[in-house]
Every structure is written in structure tokens, then in C-alpha cells.
Write a protein that holds these residues in place. Sequence first.
Motif, PDB file in Angstrom:
ATOM      1  N   PRO A  12     -14.176 -20.721  -3.618  1.00 25.30           N
ATOM      2  CA  PRO A  12     -13.733 -20.668  -2.215  1.00 25.30           C
ATOM      3  C   PRO A  12     -12.286 -21.071  -1.938  1.00 25.30           C
ATOM      4  CG  PRO A  12     -15.966 -21.492  -2.328  1.00 25.30           C
ATOM      5  CD  PRO A  12     -15.486 -21.412  -3.740  1.00 25.30           C
ATOM      6  N   ILE A  13     -11.874 -22.282  -2.240  1.00 21.71           N
ATOM      7  CA  ILE A  13     -10.523 -22.707  -1.855  1.00 21.71           C
ATOM      8  C   ILE A  13      -9.464 -21.858  -2.540  1.00 21.71           C
ATOM      9  CG2 ILE A  13      -8.802 -24.538  -2.212  1.00 21.71           C
ATOM     10  CD1 ILE A  13     -10.706 -26.537  -1.132  1.00 21.71           C
ATOM     11  N   VAL A  14      -9.607 -21.633  -3.843  1.00 25.94           N
ATOM     12  CA  VAL A  14      -8.583 -20.848  -4.538  1.00 25.94           C
ATOM     13  C   VAL A  14      -8.628 -19.389  -4.096  1.00 25.94           C
ATOM     14  CG1 VAL A  14      -8.466 -22.398  -6.507  1.00 25.94           C
ATOM     15  CG2 VAL A  14     -10.064 -20.471  -6.580  1.00 25.94           C
ATOM     16  N   GLY A  15      -9.830 -18.857  -3.911  1.00 27.64           N
ATOM     17  CA  GLY A  15      -9.950 -17.470  -3.494  1.00 27.64           C
ATOM     18  C   GLY A  15      -9.432 -17.226  -2.091  1.00 27.64           C
ATOM     19  N   LEU A  16      -9.774 -18.130  -1.170  1.00 22.53           N
ATOM     20  CA  LEU A  16      -9.305 -17.977   0.206  1.00 22.53           C
ATOM     21  C   LEU A  16      -7.799 -18.188   0.305  1.00 22.53           C
ATOM     22  CD1 LEU A  16     -12.187 -19.754   2.159  1.00 22.53           C
ATOM     23  CD2 LEU A  16     -11.688 -17.304   2.084  1.00 22.53           C
ATOM     24  N   THR A  17      -7.260 -19.129  -0.457  1.00 19.13           N
ATOM     25  CA  THR A  17      -5.810 -19.333  -0.461  1.00 19.13           C
ATOM     26  C   THR A  17      -5.091 -18.072  -0.926  1.00 19.13           C
ATOM     27  OG1 THR A  17      -6.054 -21.709  -0.869  1.00 19.13           O
ATOM     28  CG2 THR A  17      -3.928 -20.731  -1.385  1.00 19.13           C
ATOM     29  N   ALA A  18      -5.577 -17.500  -2.024  1.00 16.56           N
ATOM     30  CA  ALA A  18      -4.950 -16.292  -2.559  1.00 16.56           C
ATOM     31  C   ALA A  18      -5.122 -15.118  -1.604  1.00 16.56           C
ATOM     32  CB  ALA A  18      -5.549 -15.960  -3.921  1.00 16.56           C
ATOM     33  N   TRP A  19      -6.300 -14.953  -1.053  1.00 17.72           N
ATOM     34  CA  TRP A  19      -6.559 -13.830  -0.132  1.00 17.72           C
ATOM     35  C   TRP A  19      -5.700 -13.937   1.118  1.00 17.72           C
ATOM     36  CZ3 TRP A  19     -10.160  -9.701  -0.601  1.00 17.72           C
ATOM     37  CH2 TRP A  19     -10.275  -8.897   0.543  1.00 17.72           C
ATOM     38  N   GLN A  20      -5.723 -15.102   1.743  1.00 15.20           N
ATOM     39  CA  GLN A  20      -4.962 -15.272   2.982  1.00 15.20           C
ATOM     40  C   GLN A  20      -3.465 -15.151   2.728  1.00 15.20           C
ATOM     41  OE1 GLN A  20      -6.487 -18.942   4.730  1.00 15.20           O
ATOM     42  NE2 GLN A  20      -8.566 -18.127   4.717  1.00 15.20           N
ATOM     43  N   GLY A  21      -3.007 -15.606   1.544  1.00 11.61           N
ATOM     44  CA  GLY A  21      -1.595 -15.496   1.222  1.00 11.61           C
ATOM     45  C   GLY A  21      -1.150 -14.081   0.921  1.00 11.61           C
ATOM     46  N   LEU A  22      -1.947 -13.349   0.165  1.00 14.31           N
ATOM     47  CA  LEU A  22      -1.552 -12.006  -0.261  1.00 14.31           C
ATOM     48  C   LEU A  22      -1.936 -10.923   0.742  1.00 14.31           C
ATOM     49  CD1 LEU A  22      -2.624 -12.237  -4.013  1.00 14.31           C
ATOM     50  CD2 LEU A  22      -0.288 -12.319  -3.125  1.00 14.31           C
ATOM     51  N   VAL A  23      -3.137 -11.003   1.274  1.00 14.63           N
ATOM     52  CA  VAL A  23      -3.642  -9.956   2.163  1.00 14.63           C
ATOM     53  C   VAL A  23      -3.210 -10.196   3.601  1.00 14.63           C
ATOM     54  CG1 VAL A  23      -5.714  -8.782   3.012  1.00 14.63           C
ATOM     55  CG2 VAL A  23      -5.607  -9.573   0.630  1.00 14.63           C
ATOM     56  N   ASP A  24      -3.545 -11.370   4.133  1.00  9.87           N
ATOM     57  CA  ASP A  24      -3.315 -11.635   5.554  1.00  9.87           C
ATOM     58  C   ASP A  24      -1.847 -11.889   5.878  1.00  9.87           C
ATOM     59  OD1 ASP A  24      -6.049 -11.388   5.943  1.00  9.87           O
ATOM     60  OD2 ASP A  24      -6.425 -13.524   5.700  1.00  9.87           O
ATOM     61  N   ALA A  83     -12.817 -13.072   4.791  1.00  8.87           N
ATOM     62  CA  ALA A  83     -12.175 -13.124   3.478  1.00  8.87           C
ATOM     63  C   ALA A  83     -13.179 -13.457   2.377  1.00  8.87           C
ATOM     64  CB  ALA A  83     -11.044 -14.142   3.489  1.00  8.87           C
ATOM     65  N   LEU A  84     -14.119 -14.368   2.664  1.00 11.94           N
ATOM     66  CA  LEU A  84     -15.140 -14.682   1.661  1.00 11.94           C
ATOM     67  C   LEU A  84     -15.933 -13.438   1.278  1.00 11.94           C
ATOM     68  CD1 LEU A  84     -16.826 -18.115   2.554  1.00 11.94           C
ATOM     69  CD2 LEU A  84     -15.608 -17.517   0.451  1.00 11.94           C
TER      70      LEU A  84
END
Length: 308
Positions: free
Chosen positions: A123-135, A262-263
Motif C-alpha cells: 500500500p504505502i509504496v504502491g500509492l506513493t508511486a501511483w500518486q506521484g507518477l499517474v496523478d 489507486a489501490l
Amino acid sequence: MRAITQHTLGGPEVLTLAEAPAPRPLPTEVLVRVEAIGLNPLEPRLRAGEFPLLGRPPFILGWDISGVVETAQTWRLRPGDEVFGMPLFPRAANAYAEFVAAPALHLVRKPASLSHVEAAALPIVGLTAWQGLVDLGGVREGTRVLIHAGGGGVGHVAIQIAKSLGAHVITTASESKREFVEELGADEVIDYTAVDFTEVVSDIEVVLDTLGGDTAARSLEVLRPGGHLVTAVADEDTELIAKFEAAGKHFSGIAVDPDPVALRGLVDLVEQGKLRVHVQATFPFEQIADAHRLIESGHLQGKVVLTV
């Protein structure tokens, strides 16, 4: 229930296994019987008192969980559902425990292809990466992306997300992690122990930074005009922000937050075979101090997980 608490700030030895009352879920929440807990570099820093996100002790650390719904005060999930997520961050989720009460919207159903250990690591690493790259980064087909520390928790997931979007991915990593990050999809690997990335990289559209300090500042040099630095650790550096703005480049600080959309995006990538999370080590609940010591040793490859 058993929980890991601390009554003072300090080293790993302040973490204490104790009995505590199980939490009661409020309406819209569920009670999760925790199977595994993902550990993150933030938590040893909070334990040591480097910044007061949770106030003064006593408190219970932790956010990343995977487990089974025990009781539900919501129509969204049912008892017996296997779920994972990062509830309540940055408020206390009290996740170093056998049971956690969490908003149903902060959790998603665990795909069968992920073990509880793997799901707790995401969760934390995946959401950080998703929100940083995608959002924030708006990465798309052909975007030139530089991901710092590609062998770490956020980095190794970010490489895979960026590749799934069709990006050209460059990453910094030690030579010992070259094969690992190449297997994840990195197109170019820069050994930061031997080469200054500013001398070999240019024309970058998006930089994802989890290191801060000098690394974040020097990333200005490799961005193309209009390029974008997304950092998880330097968001309050007003002087650095001003330098980026003066150079006609974008600066965004990301404070990761619970995000069911994102999850579910991460789950989709897992089910498509485009994303896997690497767990370097697991520790039983009772060995939390040893787990924190490993995190503090640095240079991890992927994640560390606690099993309950």
C-alpha cells in the motif's frame, strides 16, 4: 489482543509487545484480523522522535495491513473478505496489532494472486508511486522518467507502474541491484556509486524522488523545460521550490493518502501480471525490534514485512 506499543522515544528496544483492548469499528468501518503488516522507513523515524507526526508516546505505529474482515459496519465489505490497504494515514492506524479498525473505503479486496505478506508490503509504496507518477506526473506512453533508488520500496514498484504506462524508465541503483531493476523493466540503470546521474541523464520529463536533499536539488539539472520533479521527502523546501519555479520547471511534494481508486489500479496491474512486490525479509510479530534494525541499516531491496 496483542499489540506493539512504545511508551518512550528511542531505539528499537522501546518497542514493547503488550495486551490491549481490540478496537471497535464505527459505522462505515470494519474490524480486520491482521495477517501481515508492511513496514516502512517512516516508522523507525517516528519511533525515534525525528518528527512528531503521532505526538508523544504512548502510541502504536503502522499503517500497511493485510488480513481478513472480522466484523463489518458497512455494506461495502463482509466478514471473511480478505482485504489490504493503508488506513487513516497520516493519522494513527495502530496497525502493529492483531486487530485494526479501518474505514472500508481505505481497503480493497486482496487478489488471490497476492499472499497476505505481499499485499501488506504494497500500500504505502504502491500509492506513493501511483500518486506521484499517474496523478501528479501524468506519465504516459513515451514519457522519459527518472526514478531514484529503483531498488527500494517505492522505487521498485514505481519502475513497474511507469513501464505499464509505456514510459521510458531510467533509474539509479547500486550495481548489486542492476539485475533486479532490469528484470522489473528499467530501460537504463545508473550506478549512483560510480556515476553522477547529472552527467549521464538529460531531457527528463518526470523525476520521482524518495531521497530528498542533494538528490532532489540536482534533479533540476536533468529535467527538460517544463519538466516535473515529484518528491516524497522535500515538499517543505521553499528555497528549492523557488529554484524550480525560476527555471521554468515544476515541483510537487507528495504526501501519500488513502486512495481506493489507486489501490484498485494497483490490483489491476497485479492481476495483469504487470506488478509484483518484492519482500526482502519477513519477521514474526515478536521480532519487531530486529525488523526495525534491518530497515535502519539501509540499502534494502524491496520491503520488510511483519507476520502476525
